[in-house]
Design a protein around this motif. Sequence first.
Motif, PDB file in Angstrom:
ATOM      1  N   LYS A  63      -2.073   0.105 -22.222  1.00  0.00           N
ATOM      2  CA  LYS A  63      -2.781  -0.730 -21.110  1.00  0.00           C
ATOM      3  C   LYS A  63      -1.015  -0.924 -20.501  1.00  0.00           C
ATOM      4  O   LYS A  63      -0.659  -2.443 -21.718  1.00  0.00           O
ATOM      5  N   TYR A  89       5.076   3.695 -12.637  1.00  0.00           N
ATOM      6  CA  TYR A  89       4.186   3.783 -12.226  1.00  0.00           C
ATOM      7  C   TYR A  89       4.497   2.197 -11.243  1.00  0.00           C
ATOM      8  O   TYR A  89       5.206   1.320 -11.357  1.00  0.00           O
ATOM      9  N   ASP A  91       0.555   0.658 -11.164  1.00  0.00           N
ATOM     10  CA  ASP A  91      -1.106   0.748 -11.348  1.00  0.00           C
ATOM     11  C   ASP A  91      -0.935  -0.928 -11.213  1.00  0.00           C
ATOM     12  O   ASP A  91       0.294  -1.219 -11.840  1.00  0.00           O
ATOM     13  N   PHE A  94      -2.539  -0.975 -15.635  1.00  0.00           N
ATOM     14  CA  PHE A  94      -2.298   0.412 -16.170  1.00  0.00           C
ATOM     15  C   PHE A  94      -3.131   0.943 -17.146  1.00  0.00           C
ATOM     16  O   PHE A  94      -3.572  -0.030 -18.065  1.00  0.00           O
ATOM     17  N   ASN A  95      -3.378   1.785 -17.184  1.00  0.00           N
ATOM     18  CA  ASN A  95      -4.437   2.442 -18.794  1.00  0.00           C
ATOM     19  C   ASN A  95      -4.430   3.989 -18.446  1.00  0.00           C
ATOM     20  O   ASN A  95      -4.757   4.721 -18.631  1.00  0.00           O
ATOM     21  N   LYS A  96      -3.325   4.073 -19.750  1.00  0.00           N
ATOM     22  CA  LYS A  96      -2.887   6.262 -20.276  1.00  0.00           C
ATOM     23  C   LYS A  96      -3.287   6.169 -20.916  1.00  0.00           C
ATOM     24  O   LYS A  96      -2.621   5.281 -22.760  1.00  0.00           O
TER      25      LYS A  96
END
Length: 140
Positions: A63, A89, A91, A94-96
């Motif tokens: 995150k 990115y 974002d 961001f959360n991946k």
Amino acid sequence: MKKQTIVTSVKRIVFGSVVSSLMFLSANASVSPVRAYDISTKSNAEVKYSGIDKNQLHTIQVKYSNPTGANFTLIITDANNELVFRGSYSDKDFNKTFKFPKDESNKLSFVIEDVKAKKSEQYNVSFETIVIENAVVSKS
């Protein structure tokens, strides 16, 4: 004579108290105000190991709080410092989730680089497998 001694003693006590109070107040007044600076290494990122899933894959969640929406790069390398993943990115939140084979590497490094601010944060994830064999012998 006793009256004069008592008056003198009272004057000295009062004078001493006044001088003490002034010294105390002036000492406090001369201290510069304390300013609050955040010198902690407050992180905008979080790397969390979630364990091994049903497919025997290490699961790691990344995150990153990016309120300005600036460009940042996520780089993942293995124990030999070989590139595993690289992505750019922008974002804001961001959360991946990333999944890696269980036996492929015993260490992964996650580097988040903020291109504009020229800041980077690195997180290292190490894996260690421990096998415990327990035997109990009992007499009936």
